[in-house]
Enzyme design. Sequence first.
Site, PDB file in Angstrom:
ATOM      1  N   ARG A   1       0.749  -1.174   0.133  1.00 21.53           N
ATOM      2  CA  ARG A   1       0.120   0.049  -0.114  1.00 21.53           C
ATOM      3  C   ARG A   1       0.721   1.283   0.103  1.00 21.53           C
ATOM      4  O   ARG A   1       1.683   1.421   0.845  1.00 21.53           O
ATOM      5  CB  ARG A   1      -0.947   0.016   1.097  1.00 21.53           C
ATOM      6  CG  ARG A   1      -1.962  -1.285   1.207  1.00 21.53           C
ATOM      7  CD  ARG A   1      -2.541  -1.242   2.460  1.00 21.53           C
ATOM      8  NE  ARG A   1      -3.692  -2.525   2.252  1.00 21.53           N
ATOM      9  CZ  ARG A   1      -4.740  -2.682   1.998  1.00 21.53           C
ATOM     10  NH1 ARG A   1      -5.396  -1.479   1.678  1.00 21.53           N
ATOM     11  NH2 ARG A   1      -5.390  -3.794   1.910  1.00 21.53           N
TER      12      ARG A   1
ATOM     13  N   SER B   1     -22.142 -14.822  10.322  1.00 22.21           N
ATOM     14  CA  SER B   1     -21.610 -13.799   9.946  1.00 22.21           C
ATOM     15  C   SER B   1     -21.641 -13.762   8.333  1.00 22.21           C
ATOM     16  O   SER B   1     -21.126 -15.116   7.669  1.00 22.21           O
ATOM     17  CB  SER B   1     -20.220 -13.739  10.441  1.00 22.21           C
ATOM     18  OG  SER B   1     -19.481 -12.630   9.952  1.00 22.21           O
TER      19      SER B   1
ATOM     20  N   HIS C   1     -21.810   2.730   5.688  1.00 23.01           N
ATOM     21  CA  HIS C   1     -21.970   3.239   4.228  1.00 23.01           C
ATOM     22  C   HIS C   1     -23.325   3.472   3.859  1.00 23.01           C
ATOM     23  O   HIS C   1     -23.552   4.036   2.900  1.00 23.01           O
ATOM     24  CB  HIS C   1     -21.193   2.170   3.377  1.00 23.01           C
ATOM     25  CG  HIS C   1     -19.804   2.147   3.596  1.00 23.01           C
ATOM     26  ND1 HIS C   1     -19.018   2.953   2.701  1.00 23.01           N
ATOM     27  CD2 HIS C   1     -18.919   1.301   4.144  1.00 23.01           C
ATOM     28  CE1 HIS C   1     -17.909   2.862   3.046  1.00 23.01           C
ATOM     29  NE2 HIS C   1     -17.624   1.580   3.869  1.00 23.01           N
TER      30      HIS C   1
ATOM     31  N   THR D   1     -20.903   5.151  11.791  1.00 18.74           N
ATOM     32  CA  THR D   1     -19.863   6.066  11.880  1.00 18.74           C
ATOM     33  C   THR D   1     -20.044   7.449  11.979  1.00 18.74           C
ATOM     34  O   THR D   1     -21.297   7.911  11.252  1.00 18.74           O
ATOM     35  CB  THR D   1     -18.903   5.706  10.622  1.00 18.74           C
ATOM     36  OG1 THR D   1     -17.766   6.368  10.822  1.00 18.74           O
ATOM     37  CG2 THR D   1     -19.302   5.860   9.360  1.00 18.74           C
TER      38      THR D   1
ATOM     39  N   LYS E   1     -17.874   9.168   7.812  1.00 18.01           N
ATOM     40  CA  LYS E   1     -18.108   9.061   6.385  1.00 18.01           C
ATOM     41  C   LYS E   1     -19.272  10.259   5.991  1.00 18.01           C
ATOM     42  O   LYS E   1     -18.840  11.540   5.966  1.00 18.01           O
ATOM     43  CB  LYS E   1     -18.545   7.742   5.830  1.00 18.01           C
ATOM     44  CG  LYS E   1     -17.496   6.797   6.047  1.00 18.01           C
ATOM     45  CD  LYS E   1     -17.900   5.221   5.742  1.00 18.01           C
ATOM     46  CE  LYS E   1     -16.509   4.378   5.537  1.00 18.01           C
ATOM     47  NZ  LYS E   1     -15.962   4.145   6.808  1.00 18.01           N
TER      48      LYS E   1
ATOM     49  N   THR F   1      -9.551   6.804  25.789  1.00 17.25           N
ATOM     50  CA  THR F   1      -9.848   8.145  26.187  1.00 17.25           C
ATOM     51  C   THR F   1     -10.986   8.361  25.191  1.00 17.25           C
ATOM     52  O   THR F   1     -10.939   7.987  23.902  1.00 17.25           O
ATOM     53  CB  THR F   1      -8.851   9.181  25.884  1.00 17.25           C
ATOM     54  OG1 THR F   1      -7.779   8.669  26.544  1.00 17.25           O
ATOM     55  CG2 THR F   1      -8.807  10.559  25.935  1.00 17.25           C
TER      56      THR F   1
ATOM     57  N   THR G   1      -8.211  -6.587   1.034  1.00 12.16           N
ATOM     58  CA  THR G   1      -9.456  -5.934   1.031  1.00 12.16           C
ATOM     59  C   THR G   1     -10.557  -6.385   0.300  1.00 12.16           C
ATOM     60  O   THR G   1     -11.663  -6.747   0.796  1.00 12.16           O
ATOM     61  CB  THR G   1      -9.394  -4.390   0.347  1.00 12.16           C
ATOM     62  OG1 THR G   1      -8.289  -4.076   1.193  1.00 12.16           O
ATOM     63  CG2 THR G   1     -10.619  -3.553   0.659  1.00 12.16           C
TER      64      THR G   1
END
Length: 427
Positions: free
Chosen positions: A28, A144, A224, A252, A255, A285, A370
Amino acid sequence: MPGLYRYMEYQQLFTDQLKRLKDEGTYRYFLEVNKSAQHFPRFTYQDEQGNSQQAINWCSNDYLGLSSEESLISRLGFVAHRSGTGSGGTRNISGTTNYHKELEHTLADWHRKEGALLFNGAYQANVTTLQTLGRQLPGLVFFSDERNHASIIEGIRGCRNEKKIFAHNDMEQLEELLQQVPVDQPKLIVFESVYSMSGTIAPVKDIIALARKYQALTYVDEVHAVGLYGKTGAGIFEQEDVQSSVDMVNGTLSKAIGVFGGYIAASSLLIDFIRSFGRGFIFTTSLPPAICAAANTSIQLIQREENRRRQFFSNVQHLRQSLTENGVDFKPNPSHITIIPVAGAEQCRGLARQLLEKQGIYLQPINYPTVPIGEECLRVICTARHLPKHIHHLAWSLKKLLHGDYQTDRQEFPSFALTTGDGEGQD
């Protein structure tokens, strides 16, 4: 000197592993992006010769462009000036502020749940929640989807519970696997609503029906979908009008919401359970108060302003129409994620490099791990702030390069996507 010898052995092991990645074409490489809030998705970067170049970002998950929204930036700055840049502690010590509680209340209401819990990222939220459930519920079996995100896989793997993997969105196989477990044994079905590497959408109503039939809990990753789908942008479950049917939602703030962090939303009992037993929550934290305030402002903006989401989906349709008109193949799917297959890791990385260097188009190659080997692709992410000229330039350039015109100089391509104008301002 045995110590020095052992150190050199370690160094060679690291070197060999990295060389293997490079030889396979899966190493990467990072592009140092000089992001501009004023000019997103246009940015500048330095090429290998140290020259400043411009490019259009086609791989950002800042779907609505809200990370550059002035009202969010102002809110973040105001609260940072008042409360400081960090929280100063875990939630248990001193890291629970009124801004954290306000955001959790907003998230719970958004997902039609009794409570919500903030994490420093959706990855952390997935790992912590799934591991906590696995460790604290004796005999829990995970079901899953095979295309679940790495964070889900890591969370399930980390608690050593029995797991059963079903083929992607295959409800027949899921039911067969559920039938193998006694009805009174704890079960959890884990899936995503929108799968980021295929663009597919889960059959959420069918999954909920199976969960009820076999007395299983449900956990959905909506990262997403949050901010994009549904009447107020709460996600696929809001769009399908089944928010009350899912037990746990992962989302999230990083995004479509355009800020930073992750969360889960569930019943007040489940939230208290994860809050009390989740080590990844207890010993971390908390998010800075200013981040929480900005995220809260962003969600309220998303709920109020549907035009931004309409523009986003209009751009997605415009992109796919333009790709079709230019003969660029992509995988049809019902979501906003556009996948262009490119066979082979080296070919995929080479095409991405050509797009950047010759055309000023930034697309990251998507390779193993990925996606599985053989499914390499370019994942095109259109945002609400991409303009028609950006879309036309991308489609035209992909046509040229995919037809094998790899030697074309940059100046031979239309430069309209890199010029100022159309309300973008000057660099």
